[in-house]
Write a protein that holds these residues in place. Structure first.
Motif, PDB file in Angstrom:
ATOM      1  N   GLY A  40       0.856  -1.181   0.000  1.00  0.00           N
ATOM      2  CA  GLY A  40       0.000   0.000   0.000  1.00  0.00           C
ATOM      3  C   GLY A  40       0.886   1.222   0.000  1.00  0.00           C
ATOM      4  O   GLY A  40       2.047   1.170  -0.403  1.00  0.00           O
ATOM      5  N   TYR A  41       0.343   2.312   0.474  1.00  0.00           N
ATOM      6  CA  TYR A  41       1.136   3.540   0.530  1.00  0.00           C
ATOM      7  C   TYR A  41       2.295   3.393   1.508  1.00  0.00           C
ATOM      8  O   TYR A  41       2.125   2.893   2.617  1.00  0.00           O
ATOM      9  CB  TYR A  41       0.271   4.716   0.963  1.00  0.00           C
ATOM     10  CG  TYR A  41      -0.578   5.276  -0.143  1.00  0.00           C
ATOM     11  CD1 TYR A  41       0.001   6.027  -1.166  1.00  0.00           C
ATOM     12  CD2 TYR A  41      -1.950   5.071  -0.159  1.00  0.00           C
ATOM     13  CE1 TYR A  41      -0.775   6.555  -2.183  1.00  0.00           C
ATOM     14  CE2 TYR A  41      -2.738   5.602  -1.171  1.00  0.00           C
ATOM     15  CZ  TYR A  41      -2.145   6.343  -2.182  1.00  0.00           C
ATOM     16  OH  TYR A  41      -2.912   6.866  -3.184  1.00  0.00           O
ATOM     17  N   VAL A  42       3.473   3.817   1.083  1.00  0.00           N
ATOM     18  CA  VAL A  42       4.689   3.809   1.894  1.00  0.00           C
ATOM     19  C   VAL A  42       5.258   5.217   1.879  1.00  0.00           C
ATOM     20  O   VAL A  42       5.226   5.896   0.846  1.00  0.00           O
ATOM     21  CB  VAL A  42       5.719   2.802   1.326  1.00  0.00           C
ATOM     22  CG1 VAL A  42       7.043   2.898   2.071  1.00  0.00           C
ATOM     23  CG2 VAL A  42       5.173   1.389   1.387  1.00  0.00           C
ATOM     24  N   LEU A  43       5.776   5.647   3.005  1.00  0.00           N
ATOM     25  CA  LEU A  43       6.363   6.981   3.099  1.00  0.00           C
ATOM     26  C   LEU A  43       7.772   6.978   2.496  1.00  0.00           C
ATOM     27  O   LEU A  43       8.640   6.232   2.933  1.00  0.00           O
ATOM     28  CB  LEU A  43       6.430   7.434   4.554  1.00  0.00           C
ATOM     29  CG  LEU A  43       6.990   8.833   4.782  1.00  0.00           C
ATOM     30  CD1 LEU A  43       6.075   9.887   4.159  1.00  0.00           C
ATOM     31  CD2 LEU A  43       7.168   9.095   6.272  1.00  0.00           C
ATOM     32  N   TYR A  44       7.968   7.786   1.480  1.00  0.00           N
ATOM     33  CA  TYR A  44       9.263   7.998   0.843  1.00  0.00           C
ATOM     34  C   TYR A  44       9.686   9.431   1.143  1.00  0.00           C
ATOM     35  O   TYR A  44       8.852  10.306   1.351  1.00  0.00           O
ATOM     36  CB  TYR A  44       9.169   7.866  -0.676  1.00  0.00           C
ATOM     37  CG  TYR A  44       9.063   6.461  -1.216  1.00  0.00           C
ATOM     38  CD1 TYR A  44      10.043   5.958  -2.059  1.00  0.00           C
ATOM     39  CD2 TYR A  44       7.974   5.649  -0.924  1.00  0.00           C
ATOM     40  CE1 TYR A  44       9.955   4.686  -2.591  1.00  0.00           C
ATOM     41  CE2 TYR A  44       7.872   4.372  -1.450  1.00  0.00           C
ATOM     42  CZ  TYR A  44       8.867   3.897  -2.279  1.00  0.00           C
ATOM     43  OH  TYR A  44       8.774   2.631  -2.796  1.00  0.00           O
ATOM     44  N   THR A  45      10.992   9.654   1.101  1.00  0.00           N
ATOM     45  CA  THR A  45      11.518  11.002   1.242  1.00  0.00           C
ATOM     46  C   THR A  45      12.425  11.285   0.054  1.00  0.00           C
ATOM     47  O   THR A  45      13.236  10.438  -0.323  1.00  0.00           O
ATOM     48  CB  THR A  45      12.328  11.156   2.548  1.00  0.00           C
ATOM     49  OG1 THR A  45      11.455  10.888   3.656  1.00  0.00           O
ATOM     50  CG2 THR A  45      12.893  12.559   2.690  1.00  0.00           C
ATOM     51  N   ILE A  76      16.251   9.528  -3.373  1.00  0.00           N
ATOM     52  CA  ILE A  76      14.955   8.866  -3.221  1.00  0.00           C
ATOM     53  C   ILE A  76      15.171   7.804  -2.155  1.00  0.00           C
ATOM     54  O   ILE A  76      16.064   6.969  -2.284  1.00  0.00           O
ATOM     55  CB  ILE A  76      14.466   8.206  -4.516  1.00  0.00           C
ATOM     56  CG1 ILE A  76      14.229   9.245  -5.606  1.00  0.00           C
ATOM     57  CG2 ILE A  76      13.189   7.401  -4.254  1.00  0.00           C
ATOM     58  CD1 ILE A  76      13.822   8.643  -6.937  1.00  0.00           C
ATOM     59  N   ASP A  77      14.335   7.814  -1.114  1.00  0.00           N
ATOM     60  CA  ASP A  77      14.560   6.918   0.029  1.00  0.00           C
ATOM     61  C   ASP A  77      13.223   6.450   0.597  1.00  0.00           C
ATOM     62  O   ASP A  77      12.401   7.266   1.002  1.00  0.00           O
ATOM     63  CB  ASP A  77      15.353   7.690   1.090  1.00  0.00           C
ATOM     64  CG  ASP A  77      15.770   6.840   2.278  1.00  0.00           C
ATOM     65  OD1 ASP A  77      15.440   5.633   2.321  1.00  0.00           O
ATOM     66  OD2 ASP A  77      16.424   7.399   3.175  1.00  0.00           O
TER      67      ASP A  77
END
Length: 167
Positions: free
Chosen positions: A59-64, A77-78
Motif C-alpha cells: 500500500g502507501y509507503v512513506l518515501y523522502t 529517493i529513500d
C-alpha cells in the motif's frame, strides 16, 4: 507604584529591543535554498507491477526525496527500507520537473543496484487522501538487480501535513 511602573516599562522595552535585533546570534546562519526544492519532500507512494497491479500486496509507503550535500541537480529517493528498499540518487531536470538515475546506480539499503527512469513531478497533480487537499504528485519507474527485466512503477502524492491524510 510609579517606581514599579517605570521598572516594568524598562523591562518590556529592553526585551523588545533585544528580541528585535536582527543579527543577534544569526551572523553565521546561511538560509540556503536547495536547488532541488521542487523535488524535495515526503511522499506517500505505491509500487506497482508492470501490469498495473499493486506489487506484493503493498500500500502507501512513506518515501523522502531530498537534496544531496552538493546541493546540485541530484537528489535522494529513500523509502527508509520500508518496502522496496530503495535509497539512491537521481538527477533532476529542474526546468521540466523530470528525473532519472544512471543505469545500475548503487542502491544503499541492499547494497545492490537500481535503475530509476521516467521520473516526473506534477505540480498540484495529486490530492491528500482524506482531506482532498491539492498536493504535488510523483511518478517514476525502477528496475532492481534482484529482479532484472521487471520495471516497477511507483506513483503517489506529496504528504499534505494533515493528520487525516497520513497513511
Amino acid at each position: 507604584m510609579k517606581k514599579f511602573l517605570f521598572i516594568a516599562i524598562t523591562i518590556v522595552t529592553s526585551t523588545l529591543w533585544i528580541s528585535c535585533n536582527d543579527d543577534e546570534g544569526y551572523e553565521d546562519y546561511d538560509n540556503f535554498e536547495a536547488v532541488t526544492k521542487d523535488f524535495n519532500g515526503d511522499w506517500f507512494i505505491i509500487g506497482y507491477f508492470p501490469d498495473g497491479s499493486i506489487a506484493y500486496g503493498g500500500g502507501y509507503v512513506l518515501y523522502t526525496t531530498s537534496n544531496t550535500a552538493a546541493n546540485d541537480e541530484n537528489f535522494w529517493i529513500d523509502d527508509h527500507g520500508a518496502f522496496f528498499e530503495i535509497k539512491t540518487t537521481v538527477q533532476a531536470d529542474l526546468d521540466d520537473l523530470v528525473f532519472s538515475g544512471p543505469e545500475n546506480a548503487p542502491e544503499l539499503i541492499t547494497g545492490g543496484t537500481v535503475t530509476v527512469s521516467n521520473g516526473k513531478i506534477i505540480k498540484n497533480g495529486g490530492r491528500g487522501s482524506a482531506t482532498g487537499t491539492v498536493v504535488d504528485s510523483i511518478y517514476f519507474e525502477a528496475e532492481f538487480d534482484w529482479d532484472p527485466g521487471t520495471v516497477y512503477q511507483f506513483a503517489g502524492h506529496k504528504r499534505s501535513g494533515f493528520l487525516e491524510d497520513e497513511h
